[in-house]
Scaffold this active site. Sequence first.
Site, short mmCIF file in Angstrom:
data_model
loop_
_atom_site.label_atom_id
_atom_site.label_comp_id
_atom_site.label_asym_id
_atom_site.label_seq_id
_atom_site.Cartn_x
_atom_site.Cartn_y
_atom_site.Cartn_z
N CYS A 1 -19.77 -12.31 72.02
CA CYS A 1 -19.08 -11.31 71.21
C CYS A 1 -19.18 -11.66 69.72
CB CYS A 1 -17.65 -11.15 71.69
SG CYS A 1 -16.89 -9.60 71.13
N HIS B 1 -17.90 -10.52 77.70
CA HIS B 1 -16.83 -11.44 78.07
C HIS B 1 -16.76 -11.54 79.59
CE1 HIS B 1 -15.06 -11.90 74.10
NE2 HIS B 1 -15.08 -10.59 73.94
#
Length: 493
Positions: A333, A432
Amino acid sequence: MQLTTQALMVQGTTSDAGKSVLAAGLCRVLARKGIKVAPFKSQNMALNSAVTKDGGEIGRAQAVQAQACCIEPTVHMNPVLLKPNTDIGAQVIVQGKALADMDAVGYHGYKKVVMGPVMESFGLLQSEFQTVIVEGAGSPAEINLRENDVANMGFAEKADIPVIIIADIDRGGVFAHLYGTLVLLSESEQARVKGFVINRFRGDIKLLESGLDWLEEKTGKPVLGVLPYLHGLMLEAEDAINVQQVEAAEQQMKVVVPVLTRVSNHTDFDPLRMHPQVNLQFVGKGELMPPADLIILPGTKSVRSDLAFLRQQGWDKQIARHVRLGGKLMGICGGYQMLGEHIADPHGIEGEAGESQALGYLQTATVLEPEKQLKQTTGQLQLPGQEPVAVRGYEIHAGVTQGVSADAPVQLVDGPDGQLGIDNQVFGTYLHGIFEQKEACGAILRWAGLEATQTPDFDLMREQGIDRVADTIEQYMDLAKLWPEWADKFITE
């Protein structure tokens, strides 16, 4: 006082007293008894979040509690999520969607407004479930935050629900914590407290009995249970970074994660903490990175400011040396965005508008856009020299990254994700939860140099952790006092 039996609220004397774990355990106990139950936390402040199926964002603890209830999480289980982006400000997320950035004073005034959607979400859960396990936040005795409170007793009073208070005896001063918390409450608030729970007890219970008698005599409230310290418990932390690792006879791979100032979703690394072949180390401010096989840059709520922080620590130079010597480097991310060439924030979404030169390991560039990407997704991961493996996870990011090729290492149902660089030494992805699947975790560790991977089933470990808490609650708490109407369900042979 006539209190509804359709909900029970767990409040704590301090942060990390055990509210989240107790709530999850109670959810599992009731679900196992055939009672339709849901979790709820009116206001959560955390950078660990989860994405619901309909694209909303909630605190990760409530997603785990929903799993304990054997149901899918929804935005109504955590209608207000505060994600700090500075020491005095946070992004305010209401019923799953980002509303605005507010400083602490501004939000304090806004709480009277946000009680509307909080009560709406709570009412929807009550209409669908037999009972709701509600988790408080921090402590109800924080006098400076009592006005317009939506997180603790202010919500309990508005919803008219009973409360139990948990304290951590491992911190010390447990009787002062419980007694002091109770006497700082108003008379009506004290009346709705049904009893106390003492958490993380070690030793002989006989040495505690005189204190329990004193507490019950002084307060008129029962001690509903004394829960033992559960060593090696696998249950995701709400916000604090958990550094506990499983014991391993031979840890073969060294993994280092730098702790950024606004590190988010560090639960990504729980499967590595629990991996018997991995030695995971978090490196904090002012610390040097130790020698490693793999460095992973985590997600962050403030990517440009944390990129500057990374450079202030000298970690960029240590990372460069690591790569030069053949080590592997990964970013998730915000960490993935840092691995590219540029990060631009023209709208000032995460702070002052501007552009930052990134670390330059990947040929990508990222622009932060107002609309946050929130989705659960699935696909395949294929790293060099390996067969593709199934992968699933979730995305939470404001960044739109350019330069992702059609043959990216992660092929998701909604398009390619991530990139490899520097002769396949560097790997970035938005996904994630990528380590939570056994096959995907094993593939990444093999890419990083671990030849004979023995990756445990993380999903099973999490389920076992929830069940372990539930078993402990059933053994050590008087649940019939909490739910007399279901007392027959708590009778054990």
